[in-house]
Design an enzyme around this catalytic site. Structure first.
Site, PDB file in Angstrom:
ATOM      1  N   TYR A   1       4.961  -9.908  -4.664  1.00 28.84           N
ATOM      2  CA  TYR A   1       3.777  -9.786  -5.519  1.00 28.84           C
ATOM      3  C   TYR A   1       4.203 -10.096  -6.944  1.00 28.84           C
ATOM      4  CZ  TYR A   1       1.517  -7.622  -1.516  1.00 28.84           C
ATOM      5  OH  TYR A   1       0.977  -7.400  -0.269  1.00 28.84           O
ATOM      6  N   ASN A  27       1.648  -1.010   4.795  1.00 26.40           N
ATOM      7  CA  ASN A  27       2.157   0.363   4.827  1.00 26.40           C
ATOM      8  C   ASN A  27       1.391   1.211   5.853  1.00 26.40           C
ATOM      9  OD1 ASN A  27       3.873  -0.385   2.777  1.00 26.40           O
ATOM     10  ND2 ASN A  27       2.585   0.438   1.148  1.00 26.40           N
ATOM     11  N   GLU A  60      -5.667  -5.226   5.982  1.00 27.57           N
ATOM     12  CA  GLU A  60      -5.039  -3.927   6.230  1.00 27.57           C
ATOM     13  C   GLU A  60      -6.105  -2.833   6.229  1.00 27.57           C
ATOM     14  OE1 GLU A  60      -1.748  -3.046   3.635  1.00 27.57           O
ATOM     15  OE2 GLU A  60      -1.412  -1.069   4.525  1.00 27.57           O
ATOM     16  N   GLN A 120      -4.524  -9.798  -0.005  1.00 24.03           N
ATOM     17  CA  GLN A 120      -5.119  -9.682   1.297  1.00 24.03           C
ATOM     18  C   GLN A 120      -6.388 -10.534   1.316  1.00 24.03           C
ATOM     19  OE1 GLN A 120      -5.229  -5.633   2.767  1.00 24.03           O
ATOM     20  NE2 GLN A 120      -3.166  -5.202   2.054  1.00 24.03           N
ATOM     21  N   ASN A 141       6.860  -2.984   9.222  1.00 23.15           N
ATOM     22  CA  ASN A 141       6.483  -3.444   7.886  1.00 23.15           C
ATOM     23  C   ASN A 141       7.395  -2.820   6.841  1.00 23.15           C
ATOM     24  OD1 ASN A 141       4.426  -4.588   5.879  1.00 23.15           O
ATOM     25  ND2 ASN A 141       4.462  -2.426   5.299  1.00 23.15           N
ATOM     26  N   GLU A 142       8.004  -3.648   6.014  1.00 21.62           N
ATOM     27  CA  GLU A 142       8.786  -3.194   4.840  1.00 21.62           C
ATOM     28  C   GLU A 142       9.628  -1.956   5.166  1.00 21.62           C
ATOM     29  OE1 GLU A 142       6.088  -2.894   1.474  1.00 21.62           O
ATOM     30  OE2 GLU A 142       5.934  -5.076   1.355  1.00 21.62           O
ATOM     31  N   GLU A 149       3.277 -11.487   3.191  1.00 20.51           N
ATOM     32  CA  GLU A 149       2.523 -10.859   2.093  1.00 20.51           C
ATOM     33  C   GLU A 149       2.903 -11.587   0.814  1.00 20.51           C
ATOM     34  OE1 GLU A 149       2.400  -6.591   1.574  1.00 20.51           O
ATOM     35  OE2 GLU A 149       2.571  -6.266   3.740  1.00 20.51           O
TER      36      GLU A 149
HETATM   37  O1  AHR Z   1      -0.615  -5.282   0.461  1.00 26.88           O
HETATM   38  C1  AHR Z   1      -0.481  -4.020  -0.077  1.00 26.88           C
HETATM   39  C2  AHR Z   1       0.810  -3.346   0.335  1.00 26.88           C
HETATM   40  O2  AHR Z   1       1.885  -4.000  -0.265  1.00 26.88           O
HETATM   41  C3  AHR Z   1       1.132  -3.360   1.798  1.00 26.88           C
HETATM   42  O3  AHR Z   1       0.535  -2.320   2.489  1.00 26.88           O
HETATM   43  C4  AHR Z   1       2.626  -3.220   1.816  1.00 26.88           C
HETATM   44  O4  AHR Z   1       3.217  -3.816   2.932  1.00 26.88           O
HETATM   45  C5  AHR Z   1       3.062  -3.829   0.505  1.00 26.88           C
HETATM   46  O5  AHR Z   1       3.933  -3.009  -0.162  1.00 26.88           O
END
Ligand code: AHR
Length: 545
Positions: A277, A105, A60, A386, A205-206, A329
Site C-alpha cells: 500500500y 485480515n 473482504e 479492494q 493472509n499476511e 493486495e
Molecule cells: O486490505 C486491507 C487489509 O490490508 C487486509 O485485510 C490485510 O490483508 C492488509 O493488511
C-alpha cells in the site's frame, strides 16, 4: 531482459545517453538529456498473452464492502438474492477477471462453516480483525453466486490463523468435490449440486504480521502450508496455490520470510503473494507528488526482489519449477488507516477504510497498472485492494454507485489491455528523487523517467493499446512511439485523465470532477507522436493491420 547491445545501438536520435540508473535499467528505460521521449517496440520474442488475472480485485468482509456494498437485502436496488444490482452491473461492465475473498485480515479468524447453509441458522459472530459484527448472511456459496452474476473467477483465502489444516482441506472438499463425501454432500444439501471448482487459493493472509490473528514464524507457516497444500492436491489436482509472502517491504523479515517459507514449501505451491500500500505522506514521499508518482517503480522493484528470492530457492532445490507472483493486495491507502477508520466498534457494516481518492491517486494507480502489465510474465495474479467501499474504486450509498478517480485507470486497463504485452524500450528525460528523511524501503536517490509507457497487442483481434503516465507536474511531454513490427491502421480511442487540481475528487453530488477527456491523437502510422498533458494518464487504442 533487454538485449543491451541492440538497446544502445537503438539510442541516440532524441538526445545523448547519460547513464543507466538502477531501476531504469531493470525496466528497460534509459535516460536522455533533452527532447521527446522515444518508446520503441522491440520485435516479439514469443511472449504469450498475459494472464488477465493480473487485473483482478479483492473483496473482504470489512466495513461496508460486503454488507451494503455487494449485498444489501431490503434495498430497493437489491435483486432476489440480495445482491446490489447496480453494483453487479458496474462490476460486470468492468470485467474483473478474478476476485479474492473473504480476506484479508478477516480470514484469519473466519470459520467458513458459519457462512454456509440456511441463512436463519447462521450465527452472528464478532469479527476480531476489524472489531465488527459479522452476521454471516453472505458466505462462500453467496460469493460464488455473485461471482457468476458479475462474471469473475473466485480466488478463495484460507484461514491459517485460528483455522486448522483439517478445516482448510475440508473447505476444498466442500467446494470442489463432486459428491459422495462428508463435505461435498454438505454442499449439496445446501442447494449446490455441482462443485464450485475453485482453482486459485491463498494459503492464509499476511501470516508474518504482528497484527494478524494467529501470526506464525516463517518456518512454522511454511510447514503448515506444505501440509495443507499436499492434502489439497490430493483432493483436487487442478488447484493453484499461493503461499503467503512478506506482507510489505517495510517488514523486518522482508525477503527472509519469503526465502524461509519457500525453503519449506517450494515444491507444493505455485505462487507467492506480495502486498503493498502506498501513500503521499511525510515518511514515504515527504508529501512530494513527484516522488509519489514514482511509486509504481517501487512496485517494480518489489516484484524483482521477490522474484529473485523465488529463483534463488528454485536454484537451491535444483528445481525446474518457476514460481509466479500473486500481487494480491495493492493500492493507495494512507488516509483512512488508523483510529475509527480501522475499528468497527462492534458495529455492523461500519464505515472502515473509506479512502477518498483524488486525481494524483488515480495517476499513480495508472502507474501501478503499467508496472503489473510489464511484469506480467512473472506476476500472474494481482488484486486491486479492494473493489467496493473499502479502499475502493466503487462506492455505494442508498441511491447508487459512485466511480472514484481510481476507477478510470483500472477500467481502462481492463478494457484496453489485451493480448500480449509488448517489449517496449523507452528513452526519456528524467527527474531526480532523493532518499533523505524517507522510510528505509522508499529512501532512494534515483532518476525517474517523466513518462511511463506500456503497450499491448491483441493480434487475433488486430488491436493494440498504449497506456502512458506523464509524471511531469508542470508541462506537456511528447512521446514518439515507434511501432516496429506492429502496423497501426487507425486510432480507435484516445483519452486522457488530467486536471489542474491534483487533490480534486469525485462525490455523489459531483461525480465527474475527475473524468476522462478526449485527447487529439496523431494519425495512425509506424511512428506516432503523442502530446501528453502535464500530470496525466492516457490510453490509446489502435486498429492494426
Ligand atoms: O486490505 C486491507 C487489509 O490490508 C487486509 O485485510 C490485510 O490483508 C492488509 O493488511
Amino acid at each position: 531482459m533487454i538485449d543491451r547491445r541492440r538497446f544502445l545501438s537503438d539510442l541516440g536520435t532524441a538526445g545523448a545517453l547519460l547513464a543507466s540508473a538502477s531501476w531504469l535499467d531493470a525496466i528497460g528505460y534509459a535516460q536522455i538529456v533533452r527532447g521527446p521521449a522515444r518508446a520503441f517496440i522491440r520485435p516479439a520474442r514469443g511472449r504469450a498473452d498475459f494472464d488477465r488475472r493480473v487485473l483482478g480485485a479483492f473483496l473482504e468482509h470489512l466495513g461496508r464492502a460486503v454488507y451494503t456494498g455487494v449485498f444489501e437485502p431490503g434495498s430497493r436496488l437489491a435483486d432476489a438474492k440480495g445482491f446490489r444490482s447496480d453494483l453487479v452491473r458496474e462490476v460486470k461492465e468492468l470485467g474483473v477477471p478474478i476476485t479474492r475473498y473473504p480476506g484479508g485480515n478477516f480470514v484469519s479468524g473466519y470459520n467458513w462453516l458459519d457462512g454456509v447453509g440456511p441463512k436463519a441458522q447462521r450465527p452472528t459472530v464478532l469479527d476480531r480483525a476489524w472489531n465488527s459484527i459479522e452476521t454471516n448472511q453472505f458466505g462462500t456459496n453467496d460469493f460464488i453466486d455473485w461471482c457468476r452474476a458479475v462474471g469473475t473467477e473466485p480466488l478463495l483465502g484460507m484461514n491459517f490463523g485460528t483455522g486448522t489444516a483439517e478445516m482448510a482441506v475440508a473447505y476444498v472438499e466442500y467446494c470442489n468435490v463432486d459428491r459422495g463425501t462428508k463435505w461435498s454432500e454438505l454442499r449439496r444439501s445446501h442447494g449446490y449440486e455441482q462443485p464450485h471448482n475453485v482453482r486459485y487459493w491463498c494459503l492464509g493472509n499476511e501470516m508474518d504480521g504482528p497484527w494478524q490473528i494467529g501470526q506464525l514464524q516463517s518456518r512454522e507457516y511454511g510447514r503448515k502450508a506444505r501440509d495443507v497444500a499436499r492434502q489439497m492436491r490430493g483432493i483436487d489436482r487442478n488447484v493453484q496455490l499461493i503461499a503467503c509472502g512478506s506482507s510489505g517491504t517495510n517488514m523486518p523479515q522482508y525477503l527472509v520470510w519469503d526465502r524461509e517459507v519457500l525453503e519449506e514449501c517450494f515444491d507444493q505451491v505455485d505462487g507467492i503473494s506480495l502486498h503493498a500500500y502506498y501513500g503521499n505522506t511525510p515518511a514515504l514521499t515527504r508529501n512530494s507528488t513527484a516522488r509519489y508518482l514514482a511509486m509504481n517503480l517501487d512496485m517494480d522493484r518489489q516484484i524483482h526482489e521477490v522474484a529473485a528470492v523465488c529463483d534463488y530457492v528454485q536454484a537451491l532445490r535444483r528445481s525446474s519449477k518457476r514460481l509466479w507472483l500473486s500481487f494480491d493486495e495493492w493500492n493507495v491507502w494512507y488516509r483512512a488507516r488508523s483510529g475509527d477508520a480501522v475499528d468497527g466498534r462492534r458495529g455492523f457494516a461500519p464505515r472502515l477504510l473509506e479512502e477518498v481518492y483524488n486525481l494524483e491517486d488515480a495517476l499513480l494507480v495508472g502507474g501501478f497498472v503499467n508496472t503489473l502489465l510489464r511484469n506480467s510474465d512473472r506476476v500472474r495474479v494481482a488484486c486491486l485492494a479492494q473493489l467496493v467501499n473499502v479502499i475502493a474504486p466503487l462506492v455505494t450509498n442508498e441511491t447508487g454507485v459512485l466511480r472514484q478517480s481510481t476507477y478510470i485507470p483500472y477500467a481502462w486497463a481492463l478494457r484496453y489491455a489485451r493480448g500480449r504485452v509488448l517489449d517496449v524500450g523507452v528513452e526519456a528525460e528524467t527527474y531526480p528523487i532523493t532518499a533523505a528523511g524517507l522510510q528505509a524501503d522508499f529512501a532512494r536517490n534515483d532518476q525517474v523517467p517523466f513518462v511511463d509507457v506500456v503497450a499491448t497487442h491483441d493480434a487475433q483481434n488486430r488491436q493494440a493499446s498504449v497506456l502512458m503516465l506523464n509524471r511531469d507536474l508542470d508541462g506537456e511531454r511528447e512521446v514518439v512511439i515507434e511501432w516496429g513490427d506492429v502496423t497501426p491502421a487507425r486510432v480507435l480511442a484516445c483519452e486522457t485523465l488530467t486536471g489542474s487540481d491534483l487533490k480534486a475528487f469525485n462525490t455523489f453530488a459531483q461525480p465527474r470532477n475527475i473524468a476522462p477527456q478526449r485527447l487529439e491523437p496523431p494519425p495512425a502510422s509506424p511512428r506516432m507522436t503523442f502530446k501528453l498533458p502535464a500530470r496525466s494518464y492516457t490510453v490509446v487504442q489502435l486498429a492494426t493491420m
